[in-house]
Scaffold this motif. Structure first.
Motif, PDB file in Angstrom:
ATOM      1  N   ALA A  54     -22.872  10.298  -6.465  1.00 27.09           N
ATOM      2  CA  ALA A  54     -24.262  10.117  -6.016  1.00 27.09           C
ATOM      3  C   ALA A  54     -24.623   8.641  -6.001  1.00 27.09           C
ATOM      4  O   ALA A  54     -24.190   7.878  -6.869  1.00 27.09           O
ATOM      5  N   THR A  55     -25.421   8.269  -5.011  1.00 29.17           N
ATOM      6  CA  THR A  55     -25.947   6.906  -4.919  1.00 29.17           C
ATOM      7  C   THR A  55     -27.405   6.973  -4.515  1.00 29.17           C
ATOM      8  O   THR A  55     -27.747   7.597  -3.499  1.00 29.17           O
ATOM      9  N   ILE A  56     -28.237   6.341  -5.331  1.00 26.42           N
ATOM     10  CA  ILE A  56     -29.671   6.303  -5.032  1.00 26.42           C
ATOM     11  C   ILE A  56     -30.026   4.909  -4.540  1.00 26.42           C
ATOM     12  O   ILE A  56     -29.586   3.910  -5.113  1.00 26.42           O
ATOM     13  N   SER A  57     -30.844   4.866  -3.526  1.00 31.53           N
ATOM     14  CA  SER A  57     -31.321   3.595  -2.991  1.00 31.53           C
ATOM     15  C   SER A  57     -32.787   3.754  -2.610  1.00 31.53           C
ATOM     16  O   SER A  57     -33.311   4.872  -2.554  1.00 31.53           O
ATOM     17  N   ARG A  58     -33.425   2.632  -2.358  1.00 28.73           N
ATOM     18  CA  ARG A  58     -34.824   2.687  -1.953  1.00 28.73           C
ATOM     19  C   ARG A  58     -35.144   1.552  -0.989  1.00 28.73           C
ATOM     20  O   ARG A  58     -34.487   0.518  -0.997  1.00 28.73           O
ATOM     21  N   ASP A  59     -36.172   1.785  -0.191  1.00 30.71           N
ATOM     22  CA  ASP A  59     -36.685   0.787   0.736  1.00 30.71           C
ATOM     23  C   ASP A  59     -38.191   0.737   0.507  1.00 30.71           C
ATOM     24  O   ASP A  59     -38.933   1.580   1.032  1.00 30.71           O
ATOM     25  N   ASN A  60     -38.631  -0.215  -0.265  1.00 32.87           N
ATOM     26  CA  ASN A  60     -40.057  -0.270  -0.611  1.00 32.87           C
ATOM     27  C   ASN A  60     -40.932  -0.580   0.595  1.00 32.87           C
ATOM     28  O   ASN A  60     -42.080  -0.165   0.653  1.00 32.87           O
ATOM     29  N   ALA A  61     -40.397  -1.301   1.550  1.00 26.09           N
ATOM     30  CA  ALA A  61     -41.178  -1.618   2.752  1.00 26.09           C
ATOM     31  C   ALA A  61     -41.509  -0.357   3.552  1.00 26.09           C
ATOM     32  O   ALA A  61     -42.530  -0.299   4.232  1.00 26.09           O
ATOM     33  N   LYS A  62     -40.634   0.639   3.436  1.00 29.12           N
ATOM     34  CA  LYS A  62     -40.838   1.898   4.149  1.00 29.12           C
ATOM     35  C   LYS A  62     -41.318   3.012   3.233  1.00 29.12           C
ATOM     36  O   LYS A  62     -41.496   4.142   3.689  1.00 29.12           O
TER      37      LYS A  62
END
Length: 124
Positions: A68-76
Protein backbone atom coordinates in the motif's frame (compact mmCIF):
# COMPACT_ATOMS: atom_id res chain seq x y z
CA UNK A 1 -15.17 18.58 6.23
CA UNK A 2 -17.01 16.16 3.96
CA UNK A 3 -15.17 13.17 2.57
CA UNK A 4 -16.06 11.00 -0.38
CA UNK A 5 -14.09 7.88 -1.27
CA UNK A 6 -14.15 6.33 -4.72
CA UNK A 7 -12.28 3.91 -6.91
CA UNK A 8 -13.35 0.62 -5.44
CA UNK A 9 -14.39 -2.35 -7.52
CA UNK A 10 -13.87 -6.00 -8.29
CA UNK A 11 -10.30 -7.11 -8.89
CA UNK A 12 -8.57 -10.47 -9.13
CA UNK A 13 -5.97 -11.67 -6.66
CA UNK A 14 -2.66 -10.01 -7.44
CA UNK A 15 -4.30 -7.01 -9.04
CA UNK A 16 -4.14 -3.33 -8.12
CA UNK A 17 -6.51 -0.52 -7.32
CA UNK A 18 -6.10 3.14 -6.57
CA UNK A 19 -8.65 4.61 -4.23
CA UNK A 20 -9.32 8.31 -4.05
CA UNK A 21 -10.81 10.48 -1.36
CA UNK A 22 -12.04 13.98 -2.05
CA UNK A 23 -12.44 16.49 0.77
CA UNK A 24 -14.79 19.43 0.62
CA UNK A 25 -16.61 21.88 2.82
CA UNK A 26 -13.74 23.47 4.66
CA UNK A 27 -10.22 24.80 4.53
CA UNK A 28 -8.72 22.54 7.15
CA UNK A 29 -7.95 19.54 4.93
CA UNK A 30 -4.40 20.64 4.27
CA UNK A 31 -3.65 20.90 7.99
CA UNK A 32 -4.97 17.48 8.94
CA UNK A 33 -3.47 14.03 8.80
CA UNK A 34 -5.58 11.66 6.70
CA UNK A 35 -6.20 7.99 7.22
CA UNK A 36 -7.61 5.02 5.40
CA UNK A 37 -9.54 2.36 7.28
CA UNK A 38 -11.38 -0.73 6.13
CA UNK A 39 -14.34 -2.69 7.34
CA UNK A 40 -14.70 -6.31 6.35
CA UNK A 41 -17.70 -8.53 7.09
CA UNK A 42 -17.50 -9.95 10.57
CA UNK A 43 -14.41 -7.94 11.48
CA UNK A 44 -13.71 -4.74 13.35
CA UNK A 45 -12.82 -1.59 11.48
CA UNK A 46 -9.10 -1.71 10.78
CA UNK A 47 -6.52 1.03 10.25
CA UNK A 48 -4.92 0.58 6.84
CA UNK A 49 -2.61 3.56 6.75
CA UNK A 50 -2.32 7.28 7.14
CA UNK A 51 -0.36 10.27 5.94
CA UNK A 52 0.80 13.44 7.63
CA UNK A 53 -0.69 16.82 6.79
CA UNK A 54 2.01 17.66 4.26
CA UNK A 55 2.74 14.18 3.01
CA UNK A 56 6.10 14.03 4.77
CA UNK A 57 5.36 10.84 6.63
CA UNK A 58 3.09 7.83 6.42
CA UNK A 59 2.28 4.76 8.46
CA UNK A 60 0.82 1.45 7.35
CA UNK A 61 -0.73 -1.55 9.01
CA UNK A 62 1.43 -4.64 8.95
CA UNK A 63 -1.22 -6.38 6.88
CA UNK A 64 -0.68 -4.01 3.94
CA UNK A 65 2.90 -2.85 4.44
CA UNK A 66 4.81 -3.15 1.20
CA UNK A 67 1.60 -3.35 -0.82
CA UNK A 68 0.00 0.00 0.00
CA UNK A 69 1.06 3.57 -0.73
CA UNK A 70 -0.77 6.63 0.51
CA UNK A 71 -0.31 10.01 -1.08
CA UNK A 72 -2.07 13.34 -1.03
CA UNK A 73 -2.50 16.46 -3.11
CA UNK A 74 -3.46 19.34 -0.85
CA UNK A 75 -4.02 21.69 -3.77
CA UNK A 76 -6.78 19.37 -4.97
CA UNK A 77 -7.96 18.32 -1.49
CA UNK A 78 -7.36 14.70 -2.43
CA UNK A 79 -5.81 11.71 -0.72
CA UNK A 80 -5.06 8.42 -2.43
CA UNK A 81 -4.51 4.80 -1.48
CA UNK A 82 -2.66 2.66 -4.00
CA UNK A 83 -3.07 -1.03 -3.24
CA UNK A 84 -1.00 -3.62 -5.11
CA UNK A 85 -0.82 -7.40 -5.01
CA UNK A 86 -4.33 -7.53 -3.64
CA UNK A 87 -5.49 -10.57 -1.73
CA UNK A 88 -8.97 -11.88 -0.92
CA UNK A 89 -8.41 -10.78 2.69
CA UNK A 90 -8.28 -7.20 1.41
CA UNK A 91 -11.97 -7.39 0.54
CA UNK A 92 -13.68 -4.65 2.54
CA UNK A 93 -15.30 -1.26 2.46
CA UNK A 94 -12.50 1.29 2.50
CA UNK A 95 -13.09 4.57 4.27
CA UNK A 96 -11.08 7.73 4.41
CA UNK A 97 -10.98 9.86 7.51
CA UNK A 98 -9.58 13.21 8.57
CA UNK A 99 -7.69 13.35 11.83
CA UNK A 100 -7.82 16.07 14.44
CA UNK A 101 -4.02 16.13 14.33
CA UNK A 102 -1.42 17.10 11.77
CA UNK A 103 0.63 13.92 12.28
CA UNK A 104 -0.79 10.55 11.36
CA UNK A 105 -2.41 8.57 14.14
CA UNK A 106 -3.64 4.99 14.12
CA UNK A 107 -6.51 5.08 16.60
CA UNK A 108 -10.03 5.67 15.32
CA UNK A 109 -11.00 8.11 18.03
CA UNK A 110 -8.38 10.56 16.77
CA UNK A 111 -10.24 10.89 13.49
CA UNK A 112 -12.84 13.61 13.40
CA UNK A 113 -14.45 13.26 9.99
CA UNK A 114 -15.35 10.11 8.06
CA UNK A 115 -16.42 9.38 4.52
CA UNK A 116 -18.92 6.71 3.47
CA UNK A 117 -16.44 4.36 1.91
CA UNK A 118 -15.92 2.45 -1.29
CA UNK A 119 -16.17 -1.33 -1.68
CA UNK A 120 -13.16 -3.35 -2.78
CA UNK A 121 -13.76 -6.98 -3.65
CA UNK A 122 -10.83 -9.25 -4.41
CA UNK A 123 -11.69 -12.52 -6.10
CA UNK A 124 -9.56 -15.62 -5.65
Amino acid sequence: VQLQASGGGLVQTGGSLKLSCRASGGSSFSSRAMGWFRLAPGKDREFVGGIDWNGSGAQYADSVKGRATISRDNAKSMVYLQMDNLKPDDTAVYLCAAASSMRVVVTENRYEYWGQGTLVTVSS
